[in-house]
Motif scaffolding. Structure first.
Motif, mmCIF file in Angstrom:
data_model
loop_
_atom_site.group_PDB
_atom_site.id
_atom_site.type_symbol
_atom_site.label_atom_id
_atom_site.label_comp_id
_atom_site.label_asym_id
_atom_site.label_seq_id
_atom_site.Cartn_x
_atom_site.Cartn_y
_atom_site.Cartn_z
ATOM 1 N N ASN A 132 1.293 -1.098 -0.274
ATOM 2 C CA ASN A 132 -0.504 -0.233 -0.353
ATOM 3 C C ASN A 132 1.111 1.535 -0.048
ATOM 4 O O ASN A 132 2.146 0.817 0.591
ATOM 5 C CB ASN A 132 -1.237 -0.159 1.074
ATOM 6 N N VAL A 133 0.377 2.187 -0.949
ATOM 7 C CA VAL A 133 1.297 3.438 -0.585
ATOM 8 C C VAL A 133 -0.247 4.866 -0.357
ATOM 9 O O VAL A 133 -0.997 4.082 -0.710
ATOM 10 C CB VAL A 133 1.623 3.524 -2.232
ATOM 11 N N SER A 134 0.365 5.780 -0.504
ATOM 12 C CA SER A 134 -0.243 6.845 0.259
ATOM 13 C C SER A 134 -1.086 7.394 -1.209
ATOM 14 O O SER A 134 -2.019 8.563 -1.124
ATOM 15 C CB SER A 134 -0.450 7.742 1.369
ATOM 16 N N ASN A 135 0.404 7.887 -2.414
ATOM 17 C CA ASN A 135 0.021 8.216 -3.730
ATOM 18 C C ASN A 135 0.721 7.901 -4.860
ATOM 19 O O ASN A 135 1.569 7.389 -4.790
ATOM 20 C CB ASN A 135 0.629 9.565 -3.705
ATOM 21 N N LEU A 136 -0.501 6.992 -5.550
ATOM 22 C CA LEU A 136 -0.265 6.052 -5.963
ATOM 23 C C LEU A 136 1.122 6.469 -7.506
ATOM 24 O O LEU A 136 2.153 6.496 -8.093
ATOM 25 C CB LEU A 136 -0.534 5.253 -7.382
ATOM 26 N N GLU A 137 1.088 8.382 -7.836
ATOM 27 C CA GLU A 137 1.280 9.093 -8.681
ATOM 28 C C GLU A 137 2.800 8.783 -8.577
ATOM 29 O O GLU A 137 3.284 8.978 -9.056
ATOM 30 C CB GLU A 137 0.605 10.281 -9.702
ATOM 31 N N LEU A 196 0.767 -2.250 -6.664
ATOM 32 C CA LEU A 196 1.304 -0.706 -5.782
ATOM 33 C C LEU A 196 -0.340 -0.762 -5.735
ATOM 34 O O LEU A 196 -1.076 0.209 -6.497
ATOM 35 C CB LEU A 196 1.676 0.433 -6.047
ATOM 36 N N THR A 197 -0.898 -0.104 -4.352
ATOM 37 C CA THR A 197 -2.052 0.076 -4.367
ATOM 38 C C THR A 197 -2.346 1.081 -3.428
ATOM 39 O O THR A 197 -1.431 1.071 -2.526
ATOM 40 C CB THR A 197 -2.948 -1.350 -3.843
ATOM 41 N N GLU A 198 -3.231 2.272 -4.518
ATOM 42 C CA GLU A 198 -2.944 3.345 -3.383
ATOM 43 C C GLU A 198 -3.890 3.003 -2.649
ATOM 44 O O GLU A 198 -5.325 3.212 -2.653
ATOM 45 C CB GLU A 198 -3.676 4.838 -4.243
ATOM 46 N N GLN A 199 -4.232 4.035 -0.895
ATOM 47 C CA GLN A 199 -4.762 4.379 0.010
ATOM 48 C C GLN A 199 -4.825 6.000 0.776
ATOM 49 O O GLN A 199 -4.106 6.162 0.732
ATOM 50 C CB GLN A 199 -4.890 3.243 1.437
ATOM 51 N N GLN A 236 10.331 3.812 -10.917
ATOM 52 C CA GLN A 236 10.740 3.883 -12.347
ATOM 53 C C GLN A 236 11.910 4.576 -12.560
ATOM 54 O O GLN A 236 12.850 4.238 -13.438
ATOM 55 C CB GLN A 236 9.321 4.691 -13.293
ATOM 56 N N THR A 237 11.644 5.424 -12.011
ATOM 57 C CA THR A 237 13.266 6.960 -12.132
ATOM 58 C C THR A 237 14.557 6.478 -11.454
ATOM 59 O O THR A 237 15.337 6.169 -11.436
ATOM 60 C CB THR A 237 12.509 8.049 -12.294
ATOM 61 N N ALA A 238 13.827 6.534 -10.199
ATOM 62 C CA ALA A 238 14.968 5.948 -8.901
ATOM 63 C C ALA A 238 15.597 5.061 -9.476
ATOM 64 O O ALA A 238 16.427 4.386 -9.125
ATOM 65 C CB ALA A 238 14.238 5.892 -7.768
ATOM 66 N N LEU A 239 14.672 3.184 -9.032
ATOM 67 C CA LEU A 239 14.872 2.042 -9.482
ATOM 68 C C LEU A 239 14.865 1.622 -10.593
ATOM 69 O O LEU A 239 15.617 0.628 -10.593
ATOM 70 C CB LEU A 239 14.056 0.976 -8.443
ATOM 71 N N GLY A 240 14.320 1.796 -11.929
ATOM 72 C CA GLY A 240 14.971 1.659 -12.775
ATOM 73 C C GLY A 240 13.172 0.559 -12.978
ATOM 74 O O GLY A 240 13.664 -0.144 -14.425
ATOM 75 N N PHE A 241 12.705 0.763 -12.435
ATOM 76 C CA PHE A 241 11.457 -0.277 -13.178
ATOM 77 C C PHE A 241 10.372 0.616 -14.883
ATOM 78 O O PHE A 241 10.841 1.321 -14.200
ATOM 79 C CB PHE A 241 10.222 -0.875 -11.912
ATOM 80 N N LYS A 242 9.842 -0.661 -14.875
ATOM 81 C CA LYS A 242 8.958 0.163 -15.874
ATOM 82 C C LYS A 242 7.268 -0.518 -15.335
ATOM 83 O O LYS A 242 7.249 -1.290 -14.548
ATOM 84 C CB LYS A 242 9.294 -1.652 -17.377
ATOM 85 N N LEU A 243 6.923 0.534 -16.216
ATOM 86 C CA LEU A 243 5.643 0.269 -15.906
ATOM 87 C C LEU A 243 4.378 -0.432 -16.797
ATOM 88 O O LEU A 243 4.968 -0.859 -17.983
ATOM 89 C CB LEU A 243 4.943 1.755 -16.240
ATOM 90 N N HIS A 244 4.406 -1.699 -16.030
ATOM 91 C CA HIS A 244 3.787 -2.024 -17.084
ATOM 92 C C HIS A 244 1.885 -2.066 -16.931
ATOM 93 O O HIS A 244 1.562 -2.546 -18.055
ATOM 94 C CB HIS A 244 3.324 -3.859 -15.696
ATOM 95 N N SER A 245 1.714 -1.759 -15.898
ATOM 96 C CA SER A 245 -0.306 -1.811 -15.805
ATOM 97 C C SER A 245 -0.501 -0.508 -15.215
ATOM 98 O O SER A 245 -0.412 -0.306 -14.118
ATOM 99 C CB SER A 245 -1.090 -2.637 -15.765
ATOM 100 N N ARG A 246 -1.314 0.284 -15.535
ATOM 101 C CA ARG A 246 -1.880 1.341 -14.210
ATOM 102 C C ARG A 246 -3.880 1.022 -14.688
ATOM 103 O O ARG A 246 -4.272 1.549 -15.718
ATOM 104 C CB ARG A 246 -1.442 2.571 -14.447
ATOM 105 N N VAL A 247 -4.785 -0.211 -13.143
ATOM 106 C CA VAL A 247 -6.058 0.444 -13.276
ATOM 107 C C VAL A 247 -6.108 0.878 -12.400
ATOM 108 O O VAL A 247 -6.164 0.328 -11.540
ATOM 109 C CB VAL A 247 -6.029 -0.949 -13.809
ATOM 110 N N GLY A 248 -7.222 2.459 -12.221
ATOM 111 C CA GLY A 248 -7.972 2.931 -10.944
ATOM 112 C C GLY A 248 -6.779 3.113 -9.805
ATOM 113 O O GLY A 248 -5.606 3.494 -10.566
ATOM 114 N N ASN A 249 -6.893 2.744 -9.060
ATOM 115 C CA ASN A 249 -6.394 3.257 -7.807
ATOM 116 C C ASN A 249 -4.636 2.011 -7.823
ATOM 117 O O ASN A 249 -4.050 1.930 -6.502
ATOM 118 C CB ASN A 249 -6.550 2.545 -5.875
#
Length: 282
Positions: free
Chosen positions: A14-19, A53-56, A26-39
């Motif tokens: 869980n994270v507080s701010n998905l964006e 990651l799930t936004e709460q 993506q920038t600091a760790l170098g992951f690739k975005l695979h999907s983003r749906v809702g939260n």
């Protein structure tokens, strides 16, 4: 008791701010975005999903609780670890530390919500040492300068984590170390590789240094965090086939340990209420 072909799959937090979190990963760790749906957002390397990651909104991180200590990202070489370090330095990302564990070299940092992260590379197994039947691991200073010599500043720009990067291990806060260690050994079927009794345990399959770390550094008797707080939702352990899953279910039943059906497999909570989902590899 678990097959040596078992591996870790994904970690769900869980994270507080998905964006904000997606940008960081993506920038600091170098992951690739695979999907983003809702939260919910999923990142990974190659075709492999590693982090969900799930936004709460409004969620906070509770101190002195059980749950995530860190999840550990395993890169395939020392050079790849050096690329990660150089990128973090170039972005002025705050590191919480680094260590030479004798079996591995590691970098430590937190995400914007304080979720703990390790990025590490393994030394060759032939160099690992044992004493009295236990693997020797340590916490020595990391040679940052030596690590950075693995990459040439004039080399092509880093394009992110190597496709062979994986979730290497999980490290959890638990409320009772002996109880948690016994559960993961006797019920789940992991092997104890190293124990710092009264402090931490390290367990694995197939002779690996550890797929799972447990500690009571947040206090013996620590309570689980409230639902939907910052931190671990669950992580997945991939079993090689349905036969292995059936064996696990039988051990859970013999121990009268509850398990719930889950979209990915079965969901089990350890004695400290940390969630694990067991899946079968595709």
């Amino acid at each position: 008791m678990l097959s040596p072909d078992v591996c870790l799959g994904q970690v769900h937090i869980n994270v507080s701010n998905l964006e904000r979190s997606l940008l960081f990963y993506q920038t600091a760790l170098g992951f690739k975005l695979h999907s983003r749906v809702g939260n919910k957002g999923t990142v990974g390397t190659g075709e492999k999903d590693i982090l969900v990651l799930t936004e709460q909104p409004g969620a906070i991180k509770y101190p002195q609780r059980t749950g995530l200590y860190h999840f550990a990202i395993l890169v395939p070489s020392r050079q790849e670890l050096a690329y990660s370090l150089r990128n973090l330095v170039n972005l002025d990302t705050n590191l919480s530390g680094g260590a030479d564990h004798l079996v591995s070299e590691a970098l430590y940092l937190d995400d914007p919500d304080g979720n703990g992260i390790e990025i590490y590379r393994d030394r060759p197994r032939a160099s690992w040492r044992t004493k009295d039947g236990q693997l020797i691991m340590g916490t020595e200073p990391l040679d940052y300068q030596g690590l950075l010599t693995e990459v040439d500043d004039s080399a092509d720009s880093w394009t992110g984590l190597h496709p062979e990067t994986a979730l290497g291990h999980m490290h959890l806060h638990v409320s009772n170390l002996e109880e948690a260690t016994t559960f993961y050994q006797d019920v789940i079927g992991l092997d104890l590789m190293m124990a710092l009794w009264g402090s931490a345990s390290f367990l694995s399959v197939g002779g690996y240094h550890h797929h799972l770390g447990l500690n009571v550094w947040n206090g013996v008797g620590a309570s689980p965090p409230p639902v939907n707080s910052i931190g671990l939702r669950y992580f997945t352990i991939q079993l090689p086939d349905k036969k292995e899953l059936d064996k696990l279910i039988q051990r859970l039943q013999r121990a009268s340990w509850p398990a719930k059906e889950h979209g990915l497999g079965i969901l089990v909570e350890d004695p400290s209420k940390n969630g694990i989902v067991f899946t079968v590899m595709d």
